[in-house]
Design a protein around this motif. Structure first.
Motif, short mmCIF file in Angstrom:
data_model
loop_
_atom_site.label_atom_id
_atom_site.label_comp_id
_atom_site.label_asym_id
_atom_site.label_seq_id
_atom_site.Cartn_x
_atom_site.Cartn_y
_atom_site.Cartn_z
N GLN A 60 0.82 -1.22 0.00
CA GLN A 60 0.00 0.00 0.00
C GLN A 60 0.85 1.27 0.00
OE1 GLN A 60 -2.99 -0.14 3.07
NE2 GLN A 60 -3.83 -2.07 2.32
N GLY A 61 2.12 1.13 -0.30
CA GLY A 61 2.94 2.31 -0.53
C GLY A 61 3.59 2.94 0.68
N CYS A 62 3.57 2.27 1.82
CA CYS A 62 4.29 2.82 2.98
C CYS A 62 5.80 2.77 2.72
CB CYS A 62 4.00 1.98 4.22
SG CYS A 62 2.32 2.17 4.86
N CYS A 105 4.22 -0.96 8.16
CA CYS A 105 2.75 -0.87 8.12
C CYS A 105 2.09 -2.23 8.34
CB CYS A 105 2.30 -0.27 6.79
SG CYS A 105 2.48 1.53 6.74
N CYS A 119 8.61 -3.52 6.04
CA CYS A 119 7.64 -2.42 6.01
C CYS A 119 6.88 -2.43 7.33
CB CYS A 119 6.68 -2.60 4.83
SG CYS A 119 5.41 -1.30 4.80
N GLY A 163 4.12 -5.37 7.75
CA GLY A 163 5.12 -6.40 7.95
C GLY A 163 5.72 -7.05 6.71
S1 FES Z 1 2.10 -1.06 2.96
FE1 FES Z 1 1.32 -2.94 3.73
S2 FES Z 1 3.10 -4.12 4.10
FE2 FES Z 1 3.85 -2.27 3.33
#
Ligand code: FES
Length: 174
Positions: A107-109, A125, A123, A127
């Motif tokens: 999702q772009g984190c 957000c 990530c 994992g």
């Molecule tokens: S945005 Fe969901 S794992 Fe990275």
């Protein structure tokens, strides 16, 4: 947009071709630290600890334009033992340093965490976990694909972009 995952607003904004700060990394760009005591300084291989963790960076044009106008330009740089790298990763490395997009393909984190136990990029957000030694291949989590790599070369002792990203940037869309 359907029932899938919405694109984060900063990912949805198209790059403007007339604004050099929004251009994706160009061959010849330098890499600069995003944070830390060397923030905005050009990265040399010896600035990075061998074996990780990763650092976040942005490309900077040879005439000094920081390409931070698009969050899709956020980069990971990491210095690794070349004997541990897959052939593809080794081919895109310079002076034992590899670079990837830091934008998670879920999702772009930002992929901004490090697992010291696994020696992997994580990530924070949801994992998703990526192997920096094997072309940022996904080894755990909901992301659908690897992080794109950014080929590097060495020029006068500093890391320089050798070519564009290997794949589409950003998180999945609806
Ligand atoms: S945005 Fe969901 S794992 Fe990275």
């Amino acid at each position: 947009m359907g029932a899938g995952v919405a694109l984060a607003p900063w990912l949805a904004r198209p790059a403007r071709a007339d604004d050099p700060s929004e251009l994706h990394p160009q061959p010849g760009d330098r890499l600069v630290f995003l944070t830390g005591p060397k923030k905005r300084q050009i990265i040399k291989p010896d600035d990075l600890p061998l074996g990780g963790p990763q650092f976040q960076a942005y490309p900077q044009s040879p005439d000094g334009v920081l390409r931070d106008g698009s969050r899709l330009n956020l980069l990971i740089v990491i210095r690794l033992d070349p004997a541990s790298l897959s052939p593809t990763t080794l081919a895109n490395a310079a002076a034992d340093v590899v670079a990837y997009s830091a934008v998670c393909t879920h999702q772009g984190c930002p992929v901004n965490a490090w697992s010291e136990e696994q020696k992997m990029m994580v990530c924070s957000c949801h994992g998703s976990t990526y192997d920096p030694r094997d072309d940022a291949k996904l080894v755990f989590g909901p992301a659908p694909r690897s992080l794109p790599h950014l080929p590097l070369k060495l020029d006068a002792g500093v890391l320089v972009v050798a070519a564009g990203f290997s794949a589409r940037l950003g998180g999945e869309t609806a």
